[in-house]
Design a protein around this motif. Sequence first.
Motif, PDB file in Angstrom:
ATOM      1  N   ASN A 173      14.453 -12.100  87.928  1.00  0.00           N
ATOM      2  CA  ASN A 173      13.029 -12.198  88.250  1.00  0.00           C
ATOM      3  C   ASN A 173      12.418 -10.808  88.216  1.00  0.00           C
ATOM      4  N   GLY A 174      11.246 -10.697  87.590  1.00  0.00           N
ATOM      5  CA  GLY A 174      10.601  -9.399  87.509  1.00  0.00           C
ATOM      6  C   GLY A 174       9.500  -9.404  86.473  1.00  0.00           C
ATOM      7  N   VAL A 175       9.483  -8.362  85.649  1.00  0.00           N
ATOM      8  CA  VAL A 175       8.396  -8.193  84.694  1.00  0.00           C
ATOM      9  C   VAL A 175       8.899  -7.501  83.434  1.00  0.00           C
ATOM     10  N   VAL A 176       8.240  -7.812  82.327  1.00  0.00           N
ATOM     11  CA  VAL A 176       8.452  -7.084  81.074  1.00  0.00           C
ATOM     12  C   VAL A 176       7.117  -6.442  80.724  1.00  0.00           C
ATOM     13  N   LEU A 177       7.133  -5.144  80.535  1.00  0.00           N
ATOM     14  CA  LEU A 177       5.944  -4.398  80.126  1.00  0.00           C
ATOM     15  C   LEU A 177       6.127  -3.977  78.677  1.00  0.00           C
ATOM     16  N   THR A 178       5.085  -4.138  77.881  1.00  0.00           N
ATOM     17  CA  THR A 178       5.149  -3.767  76.466  1.00  0.00           C
ATOM     18  C   THR A 178       3.921  -2.944  76.113  1.00  0.00           C
ATOM     19  N   SER A 179       4.152  -1.884  75.369  1.00  0.00           N
ATOM     20  CA  SER A 179       3.061  -1.062  74.876  1.00  0.00           C
ATOM     21  C   SER A 179       3.196  -0.955  73.366  1.00  0.00           C
ATOM     22  N   ILE A 180       2.165  -1.417  72.655  1.00  0.00           N
ATOM     23  CA  ILE A 180       2.144  -1.392  71.198  1.00  0.00           C
ATOM     24  C   ILE A 180       1.207  -0.254  70.766  1.00  0.00           C
ATOM     25  N   HIS A 181       1.763   0.700  70.057  1.00  0.00           N
ATOM     26  CA  HIS A 181       0.974   1.858  69.618  1.00  0.00           C
ATOM     27  C   HIS A 181       0.667   1.742  68.135  1.00  0.00           C
ATOM     28  N   GLY A 182      -0.623   1.817  67.815  1.00  0.00           N
ATOM     29  CA  GLY A 182      -1.086   1.845  66.429  1.00  0.00           C
ATOM     30  C   GLY A 182      -1.692   3.208  66.128  1.00  0.00           C
ATOM     31  N   ARG A 183      -2.274   3.335  64.962  1.00  0.00           N
ATOM     32  CA  ARG A 183      -2.875   4.618  64.586  1.00  0.00           C
ATOM     33  C   ARG A 183      -4.090   4.961  65.436  1.00  0.00           C
ATOM     34  N   SER A 184      -4.912   3.972  65.762  1.00  0.00           N
ATOM     35  CA  SER A 184      -6.159   4.270  66.459  1.00  0.00           C
ATOM     36  C   SER A 184      -6.214   3.719  67.886  1.00  0.00           C
ATOM     37  N   GLU A 185      -5.255   2.928  68.274  1.00  0.00           N
ATOM     38  CA  GLU A 185      -5.294   2.358  69.619  1.00  0.00           C
ATOM     39  C   GLU A 185      -3.886   1.999  70.104  1.00  0.00           C
ATOM     40  N   ALA A 186      -3.813   1.763  71.403  1.00  0.00           N
ATOM     41  CA  ALA A 186      -2.580   1.288  72.024  1.00  0.00           C
ATOM     42  C   ALA A 186      -2.936   0.138  72.952  1.00  0.00           C
ATOM     43  N   ARG A 187      -2.112  -0.879  72.943  1.00  0.00           N
ATOM     44  CA  ARG A 187      -2.320  -2.035  73.821  1.00  0.00           C
ATOM     45  C   ARG A 187      -1.084  -2.205  74.697  1.00  0.00           C
ATOM     46  N   THR A 188      -1.351  -2.607  75.932  1.00  0.00           N
ATOM     47  CA  THR A 188      -0.265  -2.790  76.889  1.00  0.00           C
ATOM     48  C   THR A 188      -0.310  -4.221  77.424  1.00  0.00           C
ATOM     49  N   TYR A 189       0.873  -4.825  77.529  1.00  0.00           N
ATOM     50  CA  TYR A 189       1.000  -6.206  77.992  1.00  0.00           C
ATOM     51  C   TYR A 189       2.021  -6.268  79.120  1.00  0.00           C
ATOM     52  N   ALA A 190       1.789  -7.182  80.056  1.00  0.00           N
ATOM     53  CA  ALA A 190       2.739  -7.448  81.136  1.00  0.00           C
ATOM     54  C   ALA A 190       3.001  -8.944  81.180  1.00  0.00           C
ATOM     55  N   LYS A 191       4.289  -9.302  81.260  1.00  0.00           N
ATOM     56  CA  LYS A 191       4.673 -10.712  81.319  1.00  0.00           C
ATOM     57  C   LYS A 191       5.651 -10.909  82.473  1.00  0.00           C
ATOM     58  N   SER A 192       5.399 -11.958  83.265  1.00  0.00           N
ATOM     59  CA  SER A 192       6.288 -12.274  84.385  1.00  0.00           C
ATOM     60  C   SER A 192       7.554 -12.939  83.869  1.00  0.00           C
ATOM     61  N   ILE A 193       8.665 -12.570  84.486  1.00  0.00           N
ATOM     62  CA  ILE A 193       9.976 -13.141  84.144  1.00  0.00           C
ATOM     63  C   ILE A 193      10.518 -13.827  85.392  1.00  0.00           C
ATOM     64  N   ALA A 194      10.992 -15.057  85.229  1.00  0.00           N
ATOM     65  CA  ALA A 194      11.608 -15.811  86.328  1.00  0.00           C
ATOM     66  C   ALA A 194      12.883 -16.447  85.801  1.00  0.00           C
ATOM     67  N   GLY A 195      13.994 -16.117  86.433  1.00  0.00           N
ATOM     68  CA  GLY A 195      15.281 -16.693  86.011  1.00  0.00           C
ATOM     69  C   GLY A 195      15.649 -16.329  84.587  1.00  0.00           C
ATOM     70  N   TRP A 196      15.396 -15.108  84.199  1.00  0.00           N
ATOM     71  CA  TRP A 196      15.737 -14.553  82.882  1.00  0.00           C
ATOM     72  C   TRP A 196      14.914 -15.145  81.738  1.00  0.00           C
ATOM     73  N   SER A 197      13.845 -15.881  82.041  1.00  0.00           N
ATOM     74  CA  SER A 197      13.004 -16.438  80.973  1.00  0.00           C
ATOM     75  C   SER A 197      11.537 -16.258  81.339  1.00  0.00           C
ATOM     76  N   CYS A 198      10.674 -16.523  80.346  1.00  0.00           N
ATOM     77  CA  CYS A 198       9.244 -16.299  80.517  1.00  0.00           C
ATOM     78  C   CYS A 198       8.472 -17.521  80.025  1.00  0.00           C
ATOM     79  N   GLU A 199       7.360 -17.824  80.688  1.00  0.00           N
ATOM     80  CA  GLU A 199       6.515 -18.941  80.253  1.00  0.00           C
ATOM     81  C   GLU A 199       5.775 -18.611  78.961  1.00  0.00           C
ATOM     82  N   GLN A 200       5.394 -17.342  78.789  1.00  0.00           N
ATOM     83  CA  GLN A 200       4.744 -16.926  77.554  1.00  0.00           C
ATOM     84  C   GLN A 200       5.807 -16.637  76.495  1.00  0.00           C
TER      85      GLN A 200
END
Length: 132
Positions: free
Chosen positions: A90-117
């Motif tokens: 249980n916890g979280v996965v954080l992702t940061s996608i870096h492109g040439r002109s921008e960066a986007r960051t995502y957070a997804k909740s994890i429960a029991g080693w899996s994610c709803e998204q």
Amino acid sequence: MTFLAIAALVVALVGLIFSVIALRRLSAGRRGSGADALPEDVHGLRQEVAALRAETRDALRHLAVVRYDAFGDMGGHLSWSVAILDDGGNGVVLTSIHGRSEARTYAKSIAGWSCEQQLSPEEDEAIDHARP
């Protein structure tokens, strides 16, 4: 006078002998009680370790980072996904996608080693690496 000196010497010698005997008995008794007390100490320490393990089950202590290139035209592995999980997955996965002109960051909740998204392959990899 000589008789008194000899009597005092004999009394002192007898007192010294009794003191040595008492000291040896006391010393032997302490060694025995220390050895007998050891299992109680070990039992207490085991209980303490078990209590500490129970307390840390919910701690976010499993961590893994995956660095990668999100776009084929960029190098340097600037994008990343990090999984931060407890013993139950249980916890979280954080992702940061870096492109040439921008960066986007995502957070997804994890429960029991899996994610709803839906997870990206890199996020899946981070979770797999964080698993003990």
